[in-house]
Scaffold this active site. Sequence first.
Site, mmCIF file in Angstrom:
data_model
loop_
_atom_site.group_PDB
_atom_site.id
_atom_site.type_symbol
_atom_site.label_atom_id
_atom_site.label_comp_id
_atom_site.label_asym_id
_atom_site.label_seq_id
_atom_site.Cartn_x
_atom_site.Cartn_y
_atom_site.Cartn_z
ATOM 1 N N LYS A 214 9.404 47.470 12.225
ATOM 2 C CA LYS A 214 9.300 47.421 10.770
ATOM 3 C C LYS A 214 8.007 46.731 10.330
ATOM 4 O O LYS A 214 7.286 47.228 9.472
ATOM 5 C CB LYS A 214 10.538 46.720 10.200
ATOM 6 C CG LYS A 214 10.689 46.858 8.710
ATOM 7 C CD LYS A 214 9.937 45.763 7.994
ATOM 8 C CE LYS A 214 10.101 45.893 6.492
ATOM 9 N NZ LYS A 214 9.417 44.802 5.790
ATOM 10 N N ASP A 233 13.097 49.443 6.510
ATOM 11 C CA ASP A 233 13.803 48.184 6.341
ATOM 12 C C ASP A 233 15.200 48.490 5.816
ATOM 13 O O ASP A 233 15.597 49.640 5.732
ATOM 14 C CB ASP A 233 13.049 47.258 5.381
ATOM 15 C CG ASP A 233 12.947 47.872 3.996
ATOM 16 O OD1 ASP A 233 13.564 48.919 3.757
ATOM 17 O OD2 ASP A 233 12.243 47.319 3.154
#
Length: 308
Positions: A214, A233
């Site tokens: 991420k 996310d």
Amino acid sequence: MTYTISLEPGELDLRQCVSCGQVFLWRETAPYLWLGVDGEAWFRVQVTPDGLNVESNVPSERFRRLFNLDVDQAEQEAAIRAAAPELEPYIARFPGLRLMRPSCPVETLCCFLCTPNNHLRRIMPMARALQAYGDPIGEVEGVVLRRFPEIEAVASIPEHELRAKGFGYRARSIPLTAARVAERGGRQWLTSLRAKPYAEAFEALIALPGVGPKLADCIALFALHKTEAVPVDTHLWQAATRLYFPEWRGAAITESRYRAVGDLFRAKFGPLAGIAHHYLFYDNMRNAGRSQTSGTMGRKERIDSSGS
DNA sequence: TAGGGACCTGCC
DNA sequence: GCAGGTCCCT
């Protein structure tokens, strides 16, 4: 120097851009008055009905570059709509939301190191605490503005100092990651990743301690300007499972699912994947905490009689 | 490869 | 309890 940027309606929403978590060193010091830093540049921006009055230590070209004002937003939006009509409502909801192009990858990397397992309310002050280690670049209305420190400076911050500032376990991990970046060549190394293909830059970033998929995608997208990067996310995951992967709703983001989401976006939108991601991310973030769809997580839905 | 737990701190 | 994850362990 000062200059005026005149804007068409929906061309740029400064507030949305600087407060949605692409950058962390901007704040509204008075209504419609924003103070922000990007690398060695600072900006004092007065938002007016038909544009912006900017005071800065860099010319307007830098401002335009930071906010991507030379790309045709309407054209990009049209391309995204064409590829995915289901995104139309999200695009319509946030006119003027733009993907920014921050100039300092050290700044972006370090700010995002503050974000895992954290929330925006705490991330902003932490980013500013790191910024305080940087050199002054200007003074506006009695406030000294500082650029973000070099990676070597971050690497040398003693753990106890950051602990005292409320960094928790990140007091150790952030300087550690910074040291690894410094070993590889610091700012130069990070900047050199801009010239590499997305996949290669991603692999280089994810190899850093504390940087998972991420963060690697956030850094690739914002700092390296790799618009194929799709940071998955919790917000984008919720949106993506709602729209494209209903069978994964409520499931955990595994490595393979992470890749599947990004690959889908890249297949649908190509180099606009990161832009498309932004609308969904922002929408879901703004609605976070509310009764989002027919969820199983509604607070007040919980049948729980245990008063304690 | 998927699942589970820990992690600093502050705010709901 | 949980937040814009990551790491380590079955």
